[in-house]
Design a protein around this motif. Structure first.
Motif, PDB file in Angstrom:
ATOM      1  N   ASP A  38       0.957  -1.347   0.294  1.00 48.22           N
ATOM      2  CA  ASP A  38       0.043   0.104   0.115  1.00 48.22           C
ATOM      3  C   ASP A  38       0.656   1.600   0.604  1.00 48.22           C
ATOM      4  N   THR A  39       0.791   1.922  -0.910  1.00 47.50           N
ATOM      5  CA  THR A  39       1.476   3.317  -1.102  1.00 47.50           C
ATOM      6  C   THR A  39       1.367   3.650  -0.174  1.00 47.50           C
ATOM      7  N   ARG A  40       0.785   4.113   1.221  1.00 47.43           N
ATOM      8  CA  ARG A  40       0.476   5.322   1.839  1.00 47.43           C
ATOM      9  C   ARG A  40       1.114   4.702   3.055  1.00 47.43           C
ATOM     10  N   GLU A  41       2.014   3.257   3.230  1.00 45.39           N
ATOM     11  CA  GLU A  41       2.261   2.516   4.275  1.00 45.39           C
ATOM     12  C   GLU A  41       3.603   2.073   4.098  1.00 45.39           C
ATOM     13  N   ASN A  42       4.437   1.412   4.818  1.00 46.53           N
ATOM     14  CA  ASN A  42       6.135   1.263   5.072  1.00 46.53           C
ATOM     15  C   ASN A  42       6.638  -0.194   3.819  1.00 46.53           C
ATOM     16  N   VAL A  43       7.434   0.122   3.300  1.00 47.44           N
ATOM     17  CA  VAL A  43       8.018  -1.349   2.685  1.00 47.44           C
ATOM     18  C   VAL A  43       8.431  -2.052   3.263  1.00 47.44           C
ATOM     19  N   LYS A  44       8.300  -3.221   3.162  1.00 50.59           N
ATOM     20  CA  LYS A  44       8.257  -4.686   3.899  1.00 50.59           C
ATOM     21  C   LYS A  44       9.137  -5.476   3.213  1.00 50.59           C
ATOM     22  N   ASN A  45      10.113  -5.682   4.511  1.00 51.77           N
ATOM     23  CA  ASN A  45      11.237  -6.935   3.593  1.00 51.77           C
ATOM     24  C   ASN A  45      10.909  -8.777   3.354  1.00 51.77           C
ATOM     25  N   GLU A  46      10.616  -9.743   2.354  1.00 49.73           N
ATOM     26  CA  GLU A  46      10.663 -10.263   2.581  1.00 49.73           C
ATOM     27  C   GLU A  46       9.597 -10.692   2.805  1.00 49.73           C
ATOM     28  N   GLN A  47       8.579 -10.516   1.652  1.00 43.88           N
ATOM     29  CA  GLN A  47       7.608 -11.216   1.509  1.00 43.88           C
ATOM     30  C   GLN A  47       7.025 -12.029   0.638  1.00 43.88           C
ATOM     31  N   THR A  48       5.519 -12.714   0.890  1.00 43.59           N
ATOM     32  CA  THR A  48       5.067 -13.553  -0.225  1.00 43.59           C
ATOM     33  C   THR A  48       3.674 -13.332  -0.784  1.00 43.59           C
ATOM     34  N   ILE A  49       3.490 -13.307  -1.765  1.00 45.30           N
ATOM     35  CA  ILE A  49       1.807 -12.744  -2.385  1.00 45.30           C
ATOM     36  C   ILE A  49       1.387 -14.277  -2.892  1.00 45.30           C
ATOM     37  N   LEU A  50       0.510 -14.603  -2.303  1.00 46.16           N
ATOM     38  CA  LEU A  50      -0.007 -16.158  -3.030  1.00 46.16           C
ATOM     39  C   LEU A  50      -0.950 -15.705  -4.046  1.00 46.16           C
ATOM     40  N   ILE A  51      -1.374 -15.794  -5.273  1.00 47.05           N
ATOM     41  CA  ILE A  51      -2.454 -15.429  -5.829  1.00 47.05           C
ATOM     42  C   ILE A  51      -2.795 -16.623  -6.315  1.00 47.05           C
ATOM     43  N   ARG A  52      -3.740 -16.809  -6.822  1.00 43.85           N
ATOM     44  CA  ARG A  52      -4.721 -17.419  -7.426  1.00 43.85           C
ATOM     45  C   ARG A  52      -5.921 -17.782  -8.242  1.00 43.85           C
ATOM     46  N   ASN A  53      -5.943 -18.085  -9.173  1.00 46.37           N
ATOM     47  CA  ASN A  53      -5.974 -17.815 -10.602  1.00 46.37           C
ATOM     48  C   ASN A  53      -6.115 -16.241 -10.727  1.00 46.37           C
ATOM     49  N   ASP A  54      -6.670 -14.805 -11.303  1.00 48.31           N
ATOM     50  CA  ASP A  54      -6.327 -13.566 -11.275  1.00 48.31           C
ATOM     51  C   ASP A  54      -6.340 -12.699  -9.694  1.00 48.31           C
ATOM     52  N   LEU A  55      -6.955 -13.407  -8.571  1.00 50.73           N
ATOM     53  CA  LEU A  55      -6.736 -12.392  -7.617  1.00 50.73           C
ATOM     54  C   LEU A  55      -5.782 -12.973  -6.440  1.00 50.73           C
ATOM     55  N   ILE A  56      -5.691 -11.923  -5.622  1.00 45.32           N
ATOM     56  CA  ILE A  56      -4.636 -11.640  -4.399  1.00 45.32           C
ATOM     57  C   ILE A  56      -5.232 -12.479  -3.107  1.00 45.32           C
ATOM     58  N   ALA A  57      -4.901 -13.760  -3.149  1.00 43.58           N
ATOM     59  CA  ALA A  57      -5.010 -15.217  -2.346  1.00 43.58           C
ATOM     60  C   ALA A  57      -4.354 -14.685  -0.989  1.00 43.58           C
ATOM     61  N   ALA A  58      -3.188 -14.452  -0.055  1.00 45.65           N
ATOM     62  CA  ALA A  58      -3.102 -13.785   0.559  1.00 45.65           C
ATOM     63  C   ALA A  58      -1.388 -13.221   0.810  1.00 45.65           C
ATOM     64  N   VAL A  59      -0.731 -12.085   1.532  1.00 46.40           N
ATOM     65  CA  VAL A  59       0.438 -11.951   1.437  1.00 46.40           C
ATOM     66  C   VAL A  59       0.729 -11.811   2.719  1.00 46.40           C
ATOM     67  N   ARG A  60       2.210 -12.771   3.032  1.00 47.18           N
ATOM     68  CA  ARG A  60       2.411 -13.684   4.247  1.00 47.18           C
ATOM     69  C   ARG A  60       3.955 -13.514   4.809  1.00 47.18           C
ATOM     70  N   ASN A  61       4.594 -13.045   5.774  1.00 45.75           N
ATOM     71  CA  ASN A  61       6.215 -12.680   5.885  1.00 45.75           C
ATOM     72  C   ASN A  61       6.962 -14.046   5.682  1.00 45.75           C
ATOM     73  N   GLY A  62       7.893 -13.619   5.176  1.00 44.55           N
ATOM     74  CA  GLY A  62       8.825 -14.478   4.684  1.00 44.55           C
ATOM     75  C   GLY A  62       8.593 -15.139   3.431  1.00 44.55           C
ATOM     76  N   TYR A  63       9.391 -16.480   2.389  1.00 46.03           N
ATOM     77  CA  TYR A  63       9.517 -16.486   1.373  1.00 46.03           C
ATOM     78  C   TYR A  63       8.893 -17.901   1.753  1.00 46.03           C
ATOM     79  N   LEU A  64       7.658 -18.003   1.050  1.00 46.65           N
ATOM     80  CA  LEU A  64       7.083 -19.738   1.530  1.00 46.65           C
ATOM     81  C   LEU A  64       6.637 -20.774   0.375  1.00 46.65           C
ATOM     82  N   THR A  65       6.595 -21.332   0.414  1.00 47.64           N
ATOM     83  CA  THR A  65       5.848 -22.608  -0.847  1.00 47.64           C
ATOM     84  C   THR A  65       4.451 -23.369  -0.676  1.00 47.64           C
ATOM     85  N   ALA A  66       4.374 -23.438  -0.891  1.00 39.80           N
ATOM     86  CA  ALA A  66       2.691 -23.902  -1.930  1.00 39.80           C
ATOM     87  C   ALA A  66       2.363 -24.696  -0.084  1.00 39.80           C
TER      88      ALA A  66
END
Length: 435
Positions: A38-66
């Motif tokens: 969110d451009t109104r907030e601060n940068v976070k390091n080492e994040q994982t974004i899970l995408i299901r089809n065309d939508l964002i399903a989750a945003v989590r700390n660290g480098y995660l896998t399936a």
């Protein structure tokens, strides 16, 4: 009979299995070294974004896998550990079916709306590659832009999400009319109206054909080949009729406006955004703040026509005179509106400038005195709010469209790193990078 039933059952099973295979979710995982979700907030390091089809399903700390997500058997990993990741940007002012150049006069009388759509396919790919995953097209060949919008939505062509105005609404003889051409030569690119009732008709007509937003010209403009300046053209009554009609039918309204009188008349009429706003004054700023309207500055357009007027013979005498006046003033307008507390949304007038160089506007906004993070807010959160799609895009969070870009450097330190993103994803589909 038994064999027929058996065959029918087997066929049904095959069809069901095929349907389930087609309907199966697809997952991607982005490993983001730095994430500005969110451009109104601060940068976070080492994040994982899970995408299901065309939508964002989750945003989590660290480098995660399936394996770290329930119900996810496998997912493609997109490694952006050395990149700066942020939401796809939004350009609130484009004209994607054409581009200003030497051949414009000839193209006006030879091209069709279909030609505009074909050209738009190329231009939209350039805009998407520049990191803009959504655009608002505020005027152009109606059938062409609606076909492009729908073709992208249906997955036939690649391009940014489009919100389209259809024809620009213009007064007879005003900015947007076919001034300088013999009647009947041009195909329509504007809806011409005179008087409040006729302007209501023009608005309803655009909505009838599928307009997402209404765009009208409150004042004269630079590129109309008419020596009428940049002052108010539609009357106060006509502008009020345009805005009231659009709002009553659920559409927001963008007003092209350079001159002070036209800007203030449009703001009093209740427009949702002022495009350009070159000669806004203290009263304008008060009206902006009172109404909550956005200023879409389009500095790049002003700089582009100024450079053309100084260095080429591509503009007519009437156009050149206005370009030399408006160009230097348009950046100062943003400086004053930002200092005055006006809401700003990013817009380039792409089509006046070259498509694909949209990111230059980011640099110009910083040059106008805006902090870098404020500029990024204009191109994401604010633009999404103006377009009425804050529930779809503008931030990276669960449930939002997977519109995601990445830069090779840190744009909070050097905004120019966003001029050529190394990764672009629009609605879950990777367009650039991700190897």
């Amino acid at each position: 009979m038994k064999s027929i039933k058996t065959l029918a059952g087997a066929l049904a099973l095959v069809l069901l299995t095929s349907f389930n295979a087609l309907a199966k979710d697809s997952y991607r995982i982005i490993h983001a070294g730095k994430l500005l979700a969110d451009t109104r907030e601060n940068v976070k390091n080492e994040q994982t974004i899970l995408i299901r089809n065309d939508l964002i399903a989750a945003v989590r700390n660290g480098y995660l896998t399936a394996a770290d997500f329930d119900g996810v058997e496998k997912a493609e990993i997109i490694d952006l550990k050395t990149r700066f990741v942020m939401p796809g940007m939004i350009d609130s002012h484009t004209h994607v079916t054409g581009e200003l150049g030497k051949a414009n006069l000839l193209e006006e009388v030879t091209n069709t709306e279909a030609d505009g759509a074909i050209h738009g396919v190329l231009y939209l790919r350039r805009i998407l590659a520049a990191g803009f995953t959504t655009v608002r097209n505020v005027g152009g060949p109606r059938n062409g832009i609606f076909a492009l919008r729908d073709g992208i939505n249906d997955g036939y062509i690649d391009g940014p999400r489009i919100l389209a105005a259809g024809y620009t609404i213009s007064p007879l003889g005003g900015h947007g009319d076919s001034n300088g051409f013999r009647e009947g030569v041009l195909h329509p690119s504007s809806a011409i109206c005179n008087g409040a009732d006729d302007c209501r008709r023009a608005v309803r007509q655009q909505i009838k054909f599928g307009a997402d937003v209404i765009k009208y010209v409150a004042t004269g403009g630079v590129l109309s080949n008419i020596a009428a300046g940049t002052g108010q053209q539609f009357t106060d009554e006509e502008q009020k009729a345009i805005v009231e009609t659009a709002h009553s039918m659920g559409r927001k309204v963008a007003a092209h406006a350079h001159g002070t009188g036209g800007i203030n008349a449009a703001l009093r009429a209740g427009v949702d955004s002022i495009e350009h706003g070159t000669y806004l004054d203290k009263e304008s700023i008060k009206l902006f703040r009172k109404s909550g309207a956005y200023h879409v500055p389009t500095i790049l357009a002003g700089i582009t026509v100024k450079e053309m007027a100084e260095n080429t013979d591509e503009l007519t005498a009437a156009q050149k005179k206005k370009a030399l006046q408006v160009g230097p003033a348009i950046m100062d307008a943003l400086t004053r509106s930002y200092k005055g507390g006006v809401k700003i949304a990013f817009g380039t007038d792409s089509g006046v400038s070259r498509h694909g160089v949209n990111g230059r506007e980011l640099e110009l906004m910083v040059e106008a005195g805006l902090p870098i993070q404020a500029v990024l807010i204009t191109a994401t959160v604010n633009a999404a709010d103006l377009l009425g799609i804050s529930d779809i895009t503008g931030v990276i969070r669960e449930g939002m469209s997977a519109d995601i870009i990445a830069a090779d450097g840190n744009p909070l330190e050097n905004i120019s790193t966003l001029k050529k993103p190394v990764f672009v994803m629009a609605r879950g589909k990777v367009f650039t990078g991700g190897e």
